[in-house]
Design an enzyme around this catalytic site. Structure first.
Site, PDB file in Angstrom:
ATOM      1  CB  CYS A 131      -0.912  -0.013   1.224  1.00  0.00           C
ATOM      2  SG  CYS A 131      -1.907   1.463   1.369  1.00  0.00           S
ATOM      3  CB  CYS A 134      -0.649   2.475   4.122  1.00  0.00           C
ATOM      4  SG  CYS A 134      -2.074   1.761   3.332  1.00  0.00           S
ATOM      5  CG  ASP A 135       3.164   1.157   4.353  1.00  0.00           C
ATOM      6  OD1 ASP A 135       2.684   1.602   5.405  1.00  0.00           O
ATOM      7  OD2 ASP A 135       3.014  -0.023   3.978  1.00  0.00           O
TER       8      ASP A 135
END
Ligand code: NAP
Length: 308
Positions: A131, A134-135
């Protein structure tokens, strides 16, 4: 006894919640382990009708939940564990507790597919991720070369998003043509920071001995030649697998684990309906999932009306 329990809070589940709530069925909606579903990990959703400027995936799901709750949907943090049949109803186990219901709408979505190589599992969260939203902004990835694996819309979206942080992005794809939609593919190929690496698969993610990602060993599927690319992160975006394993043996699934629909949103078990990415391996869009959630809600409502 519940009228309807909806398992999943992605686009399909929350749209089913909205419709069953407006039908005064007072639905109970279980979030599972990923409230809001996979769309919450997307950056901008540009193709959901009604949002001409695009909308952040998290915001879209938050608004959809608010809309369903406004009409009485009860969204509960809870993970579905099992199901058994009772006369004209079902008993679910949710976080160890029984929940009885007349109908169920399965909207459990799909999860990221894995490469399946040993180094991938060993370096998960140590530079291997699924992701970018997200990261991608983590310090470990900033101003470093990054690798995205895949050739579909997800891979193109991840790669394009990562150009904000990375010094360079390599898109590693097993063929020499992208599967992604034309607009996404063209955008990617025009982005100077992205270098496609065609006809290649990841043979190994380096370096398990150092307990962090330092590169990838790639194998050209046509020539067999190997090369090593230095990178600080590997973003795997090779599609999804349906979250249906808990229904195996109870609901008819196809050979890839997708729920086999009967007459629209029904399943082989009367009273159980299904919608979204756990059923659909063809369209797999936020808007089609929402449409399927609507259909499942209408079917559940009709089924309940016929019971009384
Ligand atoms: P996808 O379309 O199934 O693409 C998966 C990609 O990964 C394909 O290029 C495939 O290669 C490759 N792949 C699969 N298994 C692999 C393996 N073991 N090793 C290496 N490569 C592998 O999946 P997706 O990109 O996640 O998209 C899923 C659906 O969501 C699509 O319908 C897409 O349109 C939609 N989506 C839309 C948006 C958007 O519009 N904003 C964003 C994301 C996703 P091959 O090409 O050789 O099969």
């Amino acid at each position: 006894m519940e009228n309807v329990v909806i398992i999943g809070t992605g686009c399909a589940g929350l749209t089913a919640a909205l419709y069953t709530a407006r039908a005064n069925l007072n639905p109970l909606v279980l979030t599972g382990t990923m409230p809001g579903g996979l769309l919450t990990t997307t950056s901008t959703v540009e193709n959901f009708p009604g949002w001409p400027e695009g909308i952040n995936g998290y915001d879209l799901m938050a608004k959809l939940q608010q809309q369903a709750e406004r009409f009485g949907a009860r969204v509960q943090f809870g993970t579905f564990e099992s199901i058994e049949t009772l006369p004209q109803s079902f008993r679910l186990t949710v976080d160890g507790e029984p929940v009885e219901t007349r109908t169920v709408i399965i909207a459990t979505g799909a999860s990221h597919r894995h490469l399946g190589i040993p180094s991938e599992a060993k370096l998960d969260k140590k530079g291997v991720t699924y992701c970018a939203t997200c990261d991608g902004a983590l310090p470990m990835f900033r101003n470093k070369p990054l690798v995205v694996v895949g050739g579909g819309d997800s891979a193109c979206e991840e790669a394009t998003y990562l150009t904000r942080f990375a010094s360079q992005v390599f898109l590693v794809h097993r063929r020499d043509q992208l599967r992604a939609s034309k607009i996404m593919a063209e955008r990617l190929l025009k982005t100077p920071k992205i270098t496609p690496v065609w006809d290649s698969v990841v043979a190994e993610i380096l370096d398990v001995a150092q307990d962090k990602v330092t590169g990838v060993r790639l194998r050209n599927v046509k020539t067999g030649a190997e090369q090593t690319l230095e990178c600080a992160g590997v973003f795997v975006a090779i599609g999804h697998a349906p979250n249906t394993s808990l229904f195996k043996g109870f609901i008819d699934l196809d050979e890839n684990g997708y729920i086999v629909p009967r007459k629209g949103a029904a399943t082989n078990v009367p009273g159980i309906f299904a919608a979204g990415d756990c059923v659909d391996h063809v369209y797999r869009q936020a808007i089609t999932a929402a449409g399927m959630g609507c259909a499942a809600a209408i079917e559940a409502e009709r089924y309940l009306a016929a019971l009384t």
